[in-house]
Write an enzyme that holds these catalytic residues in place. Structure first.
Site, PDB file in Angstrom:
ATOM      1  N   SER A   1       0.837  -1.209   0.012  1.00  0.00           N
ATOM      2  CA  SER A   1       0.038  -0.006   0.037  1.00  0.00           C
ATOM      3  C   SER A   1       0.745   1.184  -0.115  1.00  0.00           C
ATOM      4  O   SER A   1       0.310   2.089  -0.307  1.00  0.00           O
ATOM      5  CB  SER A   1      -0.875  -0.108   1.088  1.00  0.00           C
ATOM      6  OG  SER A   1      -0.120   0.038   2.368  1.00  0.00           O
TER       7      SER A   1
ATOM      8  N   ASP B   1      -3.588   8.638   7.324  1.00  0.00           N
ATOM      9  CA  ASP B   1      -4.471   7.686   8.165  1.00  0.00           C
ATOM     10  C   ASP B   1      -3.675   7.068   9.170  1.00  0.00           C
ATOM     11  O   ASP B   1      -2.700   7.140   9.483  1.00  0.00           O
ATOM     12  CB  ASP B   1      -5.262   7.078   7.115  1.00  0.00           C
ATOM     13  CG  ASP B   1      -4.755   6.172   6.282  1.00  0.00           C
ATOM     14  OD1 ASP B   1      -3.627   5.674   6.590  1.00  0.00           O
ATOM     15  OD2 ASP B   1      -5.034   5.414   5.061  1.00  0.00           O
TER      16      ASP B   1
ATOM     17  N   HIS C   1      -0.577   5.248   7.123  1.00  0.00           N
ATOM     18  CA  HIS C   1      -0.014   5.763   5.690  1.00  0.00           C
ATOM     19  C   HIS C   1       0.047   7.173   5.917  1.00  0.00           C
ATOM     20  O   HIS C   1      -0.616   7.964   6.459  1.00  0.00           O
ATOM     21  CB  HIS C   1      -1.085   5.463   4.378  1.00  0.00           C
ATOM     22  CG  HIS C   1      -1.387   3.896   4.292  1.00  0.00           C
ATOM     23  ND1 HIS C   1      -2.502   3.378   4.961  1.00  0.00           N
ATOM     24  CD2 HIS C   1      -0.790   2.896   3.636  1.00  0.00           C
ATOM     25  CE1 HIS C   1      -2.705   2.222   4.598  1.00  0.00           C
ATOM     26  NE2 HIS C   1      -1.624   1.980   3.776  1.00  0.00           N
TER      27      HIS C   1
END
Length: 368
Positions: A43, A333, A336
């Site tokens: 990610s 978040d 991340h």
């Protein structure tokens, strides 16, 4: 007169693809400088591949809703950040366009490179099934190689692949999954698991080498125990980081360094860079003001003590908070980083000194 005609011919027939008429005075020099970037991982590097996957797992780890993408793109792109991620900046530093997701429909300019990363992906096939695991990313790269050979013919395709830089961020999800299933794992069990991950990673890297990869760049595994979502899972620690995920990351990074050094000695022409993401990000989390941030522990977007979950306006989600200036936060978040953090980290990966990114940095890999 002949020079003028030659120049005009070159502009019409060659320069459109490079968007630089001046380069036509010496096309061979441009071709020698032009190098592709191929990106693999999880990610942290996913530019939006997961939004094109079928199945709830892949779609569930995809930032296709506001406020993701608000800072740079002004709309969600599938990147788990408010803006650009590290590979976007690396591509720009290398005078390449921002690379498209491999899964995105439509034609891609393969000679620039492609991004295969998938949020949730791991080295091991069992980590987050439904995402594009590293071995599947390798299989997609094999398909890309066939397409590249059809576009450029075999010899030119091989040149592109050997000149290219291959950028990786992988492993963190394997250890997140391991820790959540084995929070009391013994040190020997932790070590055996890390060895299994590294063993699988080594096999994949050797296969990449057999396909033409010569210049490998790694962002090592970050300080997993300091991620907001991990801290929220362990409220008894207060603002302290969780030790076992940190220990797994450190052990992985030690093994990764040894592995890449061994591959360099075994494989002719193999060069590599390792970016110390673990310490570079960790220092920003613990000392945010040192790097121009106001907050290093709490995320910009989400709900909970650390705003560790629920960022975004998806249907059925609880209300979430959103900070006014993401650039003041290390985290966007619960797992991340913000575009500002990504930009700082990308600069270190691109041109960091050997104690941060070595034995080569990515700028040096592009220069070889």
């Amino acid at each position: 007169m002949e020079t003028v005609i030659r120049f005009l011919f070159c502009v019409i027939n060659l320069c459109v693809s490079f968007k630089n008429p001046n380069s036509c005075y010496d096309q061979s020099k441009l071709e020698a400088k032009h190098k592709a970037l191929f990106v693999f991982g999880d990610s942290l590097f996913d530019p939006g591949n997961n939004q094109y996957l079928n199945g709830s797992t892949g779609e569930g780890i995809s930032a296709t809703y506001w406020p993701y993408g608000q800072t740079f793109f002004n709309h969600p792109t599938g990147r788990l950040s408010d803006g650009r991620i590290v590979p976007d900046f690396i591509a720009q530093f290398a005078d390449l366009p921002i690379l498209p997701p491999y899964m995105e429909p439509g034609a891609h300019r393969l000679a620039d490179g492609v991004n295969f990363a998938s949020a949730g992906a791991g080295v091991l096939d069992g980590t987050h099934p439904g995402t594009i695991q590293l071995r599947m990313q390798l299989e997609y790269f094999k398909t890309l190689k066939k397409s590249l050979r059809q576009q450029l013919h075999d010899a030119e395709a091989e040149k592109v692949l050997r000149r290219a830089v291959y950028l990786f961020s992988i492993g963190g999800n394997d250890y997140f999954s391991f820790y959540t299933s084995n929070p009391e794992a013994s040190e020997s069990y932790q070590q055996a698991y890390v060895e299994m991950v590294i063993g699988n990673l080594t096999l994949v890297l050797k296969e990449f080498y057999s396909l033409g990869a010569r210049k490998i760049a790694f962002q090592n595994v970050g300080p997993l125990g300091c991620v907001p979502v991990m801290e929220a899972m362990n409220p008894e620690l207060g603002s302290s980081c969780v030790e076992i995920p940190l220990a797994l990351a450190r052990l992985h990074n030690e093994y990764l360094s040894v592995t890449l050094n061994n591959l360099e000695s075994q494989l002719p022409g193999f060069k590599y860079a390792i970016f110390d993401y673990y310490n570079s990000l960790g220092d920003r989390v613990n000392n945010p003001s040192k790097y121009g941030f106001k907050e290093g522990k709490v995320a910009c977007c989400g709900s909970g003590t650390y705003r560790e979950s629920g960022c975004g306006g998806r249907e059925g989600k609880e209300p979430y908070e959103l900070c006014r200036r993401p650039s003041e936060y290390v985290w966007f978040d619960g797992a991340h980083t913000t575009e500002m953090t990504n930009h700082q980290l990308a600069e270190l990966l691109w041109s960091g000194k050997p104690n941060v990114t070595g034995p080569y940095n990515v700028k040096q890999l592009f220069g070889h």
